[in-house]
Write a protein that holds these residues in place. Structure first.
Motif, PDB file in Angstrom:
ATOM      1  N   MET A  90       0.845  -1.262   0.085  1.00  0.00           N
ATOM      2  CA  MET A  90       0.206  -0.019   0.138  1.00  0.00           C
ATOM      3  C   MET A  90       0.848   1.290   0.090  1.00  0.00           C
ATOM      4  SD  MET A  90      -3.202   0.731   2.609  1.00  0.00           S
ATOM      5  CE  MET A  90      -4.242  -0.484   1.818  1.00  0.00           C
ATOM      6  N   PRO A  91       0.590   2.196  -0.775  1.00  0.00           N
ATOM      7  CA  PRO A  91       1.395   3.346  -0.902  1.00  0.00           C
ATOM      8  C   PRO A  91       1.526   4.056   0.536  1.00  0.00           C
ATOM      9  CG  PRO A  91      -0.553   3.701  -2.344  1.00  0.00           C
ATOM     10  CD  PRO A  91      -0.423   2.401  -1.834  1.00  0.00           C
ATOM     11  N   TYR A  92       2.345   5.170   0.727  1.00  0.00           N
ATOM     12  CA  TYR A  92       2.326   6.090   1.847  1.00  0.00           C
ATOM     13  C   TYR A  92       1.095   6.618   1.885  1.00  0.00           C
ATOM     14  CZ  TYR A  92       4.297   8.719   5.614  1.00  0.00           C
ATOM     15  OH  TYR A  92       4.233   9.009   6.804  1.00  0.00           O
ATOM     16  N   PRO A  93       0.403   6.709   3.184  1.00  0.00           N
ATOM     17  CA  PRO A  93      -0.864   7.138   3.410  1.00  0.00           C
ATOM     18  C   PRO A  93      -0.736   8.701   3.081  1.00  0.00           C
ATOM     19  CG  PRO A  93       0.049   6.418   5.358  1.00  0.00           C
ATOM     20  CD  PRO A  93       0.885   5.860   4.268  1.00  0.00           C
ATOM     21  N   GLN A  94      -1.960   9.116   2.740  1.00  0.00           N
ATOM     22  CA  GLN A  94      -1.865  10.387   2.925  1.00  0.00           C
ATOM     23  C   GLN A  94      -2.201  11.087   4.333  1.00  0.00           C
ATOM     24  OE1 GLN A  94      -4.737   8.717   1.306  1.00  0.00           O
ATOM     25  NE2 GLN A  94      -6.560   9.601   2.617  1.00  0.00           N
ATOM     26  N   LYS A  95      -2.189  12.285   4.370  1.00  0.00           N
ATOM     27  CA  LYS A  95      -2.167  12.839   5.840  1.00  0.00           C
ATOM     28  C   LYS A  95      -3.737  12.700   6.274  1.00  0.00           C
ATOM     29  CE  LYS A  95       0.456  15.964   7.999  1.00  0.00           C
ATOM     30  NZ  LYS A  95       1.327  15.224   9.084  1.00  0.00           N
ATOM     31  N   LEU A  96      -4.026  11.745   7.366  1.00  0.00           N
ATOM     32  CA  LEU A  96      -5.298  11.576   7.853  1.00  0.00           C
ATOM     33  C   LEU A  96      -5.501  12.702   9.070  1.00  0.00           C
ATOM     34  CD1 LEU A  96      -5.341   7.886   8.172  1.00  0.00           C
ATOM     35  CD2 LEU A  96      -6.715   9.412   6.734  1.00  0.00           C
ATOM     36  N   SER A  97      -6.589  12.840   9.285  1.00  0.00           N
ATOM     37  CA  SER A  97      -7.021  13.772  10.494  1.00  0.00           C
ATOM     38  C   SER A  97      -8.223  12.729  11.293  1.00  0.00           C
ATOM     39  CB  SER A  97      -7.659  15.154  10.253  1.00  0.00           C
ATOM     40  OG  SER A  97      -8.887  14.947   9.415  1.00  0.00           O
ATOM     41  N   GLU A  98      -8.385  13.059  12.611  1.00  0.00           N
ATOM     42  CA  GLU A  98      -9.256  12.545  13.512  1.00  0.00           C
ATOM     43  C   GLU A  98     -10.745  12.718  12.933  1.00  0.00           C
ATOM     44  OE1 GLU A  98     -10.692  13.248  17.770  1.00  0.00           O
ATOM     45  OE2 GLU A  98      -8.403  12.680  17.837  1.00  0.00           O
ATOM     46  N   ASN A  99     -10.848  14.060  12.261  1.00  0.00           N
ATOM     47  CA  ASN A  99     -12.100  14.274  11.949  1.00  0.00           C
ATOM     48  C   ASN A  99     -12.566  13.524  10.449  1.00  0.00           C
ATOM     49  OD1 ASN A  99     -14.451  15.932  11.682  1.00  0.00           O
ATOM     50  ND2 ASN A  99     -13.624  17.034   9.894  1.00  0.00           N
ATOM     51  N   GLN A 100     -11.523  13.444   9.675  1.00  0.00           N
ATOM     52  CA  GLN A 100     -11.564  12.665   8.376  1.00  0.00           C
ATOM     53  C   GLN A 100     -12.055  11.041   8.655  1.00  0.00           C
ATOM     54  OE1 GLN A 100      -8.045  12.648   6.290  1.00  0.00           O
ATOM     55  NE2 GLN A 100      -8.879  11.841   4.403  1.00  0.00           N
ATOM     56  N   ILE A 101     -11.357  10.548   9.771  1.00  0.00           N
ATOM     57  CA  ILE A 101     -11.664   9.288   9.912  1.00  0.00           C
ATOM     58  C   ILE A 101     -13.038   8.887  10.620  1.00  0.00           C
ATOM     59  CG2 ILE A 101     -10.972   7.364  11.637  1.00  0.00           C
ATOM     60  CD1 ILE A 101      -8.030   8.708  11.365  1.00  0.00           C
ATOM     61  N   GLN A 102     -13.356   9.992  11.481  1.00  0.00           N
ATOM     62  CA  GLN A 102     -14.585   9.999  11.962  1.00  0.00           C
ATOM     63  C   GLN A 102     -15.778  10.118  11.008  1.00  0.00           C
ATOM     64  OE1 GLN A 102     -14.360  12.065  15.868  1.00  0.00           O
ATOM     65  NE2 GLN A 102     -16.619  12.353  15.797  1.00  0.00           N
ATOM     66  N   GLU A 103     -15.414  11.136  10.220  1.00  0.00           N
ATOM     67  CA  GLU A 103     -16.585  11.296   9.221  1.00  0.00           C
ATOM     68  C   GLU A 103     -16.729  10.037   8.203  1.00  0.00           C
ATOM     69  OE1 GLU A 103     -18.879  13.728   8.399  1.00  0.00           O
ATOM     70  OE2 GLU A 103     -17.865  14.590  10.362  1.00  0.00           O
ATOM     71  N   GLU A 104     -15.697   9.343   7.812  1.00  0.00           N
ATOM     72  CA  GLU A 104     -15.709   8.204   7.099  1.00  0.00           C
ATOM     73  C   GLU A 104     -16.458   7.037   7.793  1.00  0.00           C
ATOM     74  OE1 GLU A 104     -15.993   6.140   3.695  1.00  0.00           O
ATOM     75  OE2 GLU A 104     -15.228   8.062   3.705  1.00  0.00           O
ATOM     76  N   ALA A 105     -16.293   6.845   9.016  1.00  0.00           N
ATOM     77  CA  ALA A 105     -16.780   6.115  10.017  1.00  0.00           C
ATOM     78  C   ALA A 105     -18.339   6.361  10.136  1.00  0.00           C
ATOM     79  CB  ALA A 105     -16.291   6.085  11.509  1.00  0.00           C
ATOM     80  N   VAL A 106     -18.901   7.576  10.066  1.00  0.00           N
ATOM     81  CA  VAL A 106     -20.268   7.994  10.117  1.00  0.00           C
ATOM     82  C   VAL A 106     -21.013   7.569   8.669  1.00  0.00           C
ATOM     83  CG1 VAL A 106     -21.828   9.712  10.178  1.00  0.00           C
ATOM     84  CG2 VAL A 106     -20.143   9.791  11.671  1.00  0.00           C
ATOM     85  N   ARG A 107     -20.065   7.689   7.731  1.00  0.00           N
ATOM     86  CA  ARG A 107     -20.538   7.137   6.284  1.00  0.00           C
ATOM     87  C   ARG A 107     -20.726   5.747   6.369  1.00  0.00           C
ATOM     88  NH1 ARG A 107     -17.968  11.721   4.652  1.00  0.00           N
ATOM     89  NH2 ARG A 107     -15.933  10.686   4.311  1.00  0.00           N
ATOM     90  N   LEU A 108     -19.838   5.017   6.766  1.00  0.00           N
ATOM     91  CA  LEU A 108     -20.034   3.535   6.826  1.00  0.00           C
ATOM     92  C   LEU A 108     -21.262   3.187   7.633  1.00  0.00           C
ATOM     93  CD1 LEU A 108     -18.782   0.886   6.081  1.00  0.00           C
ATOM     94  CD2 LEU A 108     -17.344   1.237   8.095  1.00  0.00           C
ATOM     95  N   VAL A 109     -21.256   3.714   8.843  1.00  0.00           N
ATOM     96  CA  VAL A 109     -22.418   3.480   9.593  1.00  0.00           C
ATOM     97  C   VAL A 109     -23.787   3.510   8.949  1.00  0.00           C
ATOM     98  CG1 VAL A 109     -23.938   4.312  11.595  1.00  0.00           C
ATOM     99  CG2 VAL A 109     -21.397   3.880  12.029  1.00  0.00           C
TER     100      VAL A 109
END
Length: 192
Positions: A1-20
């Motif tokens: 897997m390529p080096y990950p882009q910069k993540l943020s807590e908010n970005q992770i949480q927003e994607e988690a909500v979309r998954l929910v």
């Protein structure tokens, strides 16, 4: 897997909500979430040490959203409609905060109280002698009505929305009858 882009807590949480939203809380895993974000699962652990911490954050976000929607209204009818509409529009989000979760996944108490603050404020205005009990009655009705609508099929001939409105009107009549005053009409003797 390529080096990950910069993540943020908010970005992770927003994607988690979309998954929910798409598949419910049961579908949320660090591995699935990482795949959706295009990173390895270990990248997420820098922001959320475990799934339970992520679920707590997601739950707190959902409670905040619900509180904001309800809090934009001053009347019982407005607050009730906002609560009902949110639950029906976002059933998987509503299920996250309405279902029993393990203690490790429970949102902080402050987030839980945030959603009830608009109802407590309304109850204090409408029934100043019994605001806590009144708020509990209001919230119990709203939660029960939304939960029933989401989990149980409506009987033929029943319009769930009309039944909900009738329930809100009954609560308004109950409040108008003086629930917060010295009146004891219609109050069981054990509560007088």
């Amino acid at each position: 897997m390529p080096y990950p882009q910069k993540l943020s807590e908010n970005q992770i949480q927003e994607e988690a909500v979309r998954l929910v939203d798409e598949a419910g809380i049961e579908a949320l895993s660090m591995r699935v979430l990482a795949r959706r974000l295009g990173v390895g699962a270990p990248s997420l652990y820098r922001y959320f040490p475990d799934k339970e911490t992520l679920v707590r954050a997601v739950s707190a976000q959902i409670l905040t959203e619900l509180a904001q929607e309800v809090g934009h209204h001053e009347s019982l009818a407005g607050m009730a409609r906002a609560y009902w509409d949110y639950g029906l529009r976002c059933p998987n989000r509503y299920a996250v905060v309405a279902s029993r979760a393990p203690a490790a996944e429970q949102p902080p108490d402050a987030a839980k109280f945030r959603v009830s603050e608009p109802l407590h404020g309304l109850a204090a205005r409408l029934a100043p002698d019994r605001p806590l009990e009144t708020a509990r009655v209001l919230w119990s009705y709203l939660h029960g009505a939304v939960s029933l609508r989401l989990r149980w099929p409506a009987r033929e001939g029943l319009d769930p929305d009309a039944a909900f409105v009738a329930g809100v009107e009954a609560l308004e009549a109950w409040l108008a009858a003086g629930v917060g005053s010295d009146r004891t009409d219609g109050v069981p003797p054990s509560h007088q």
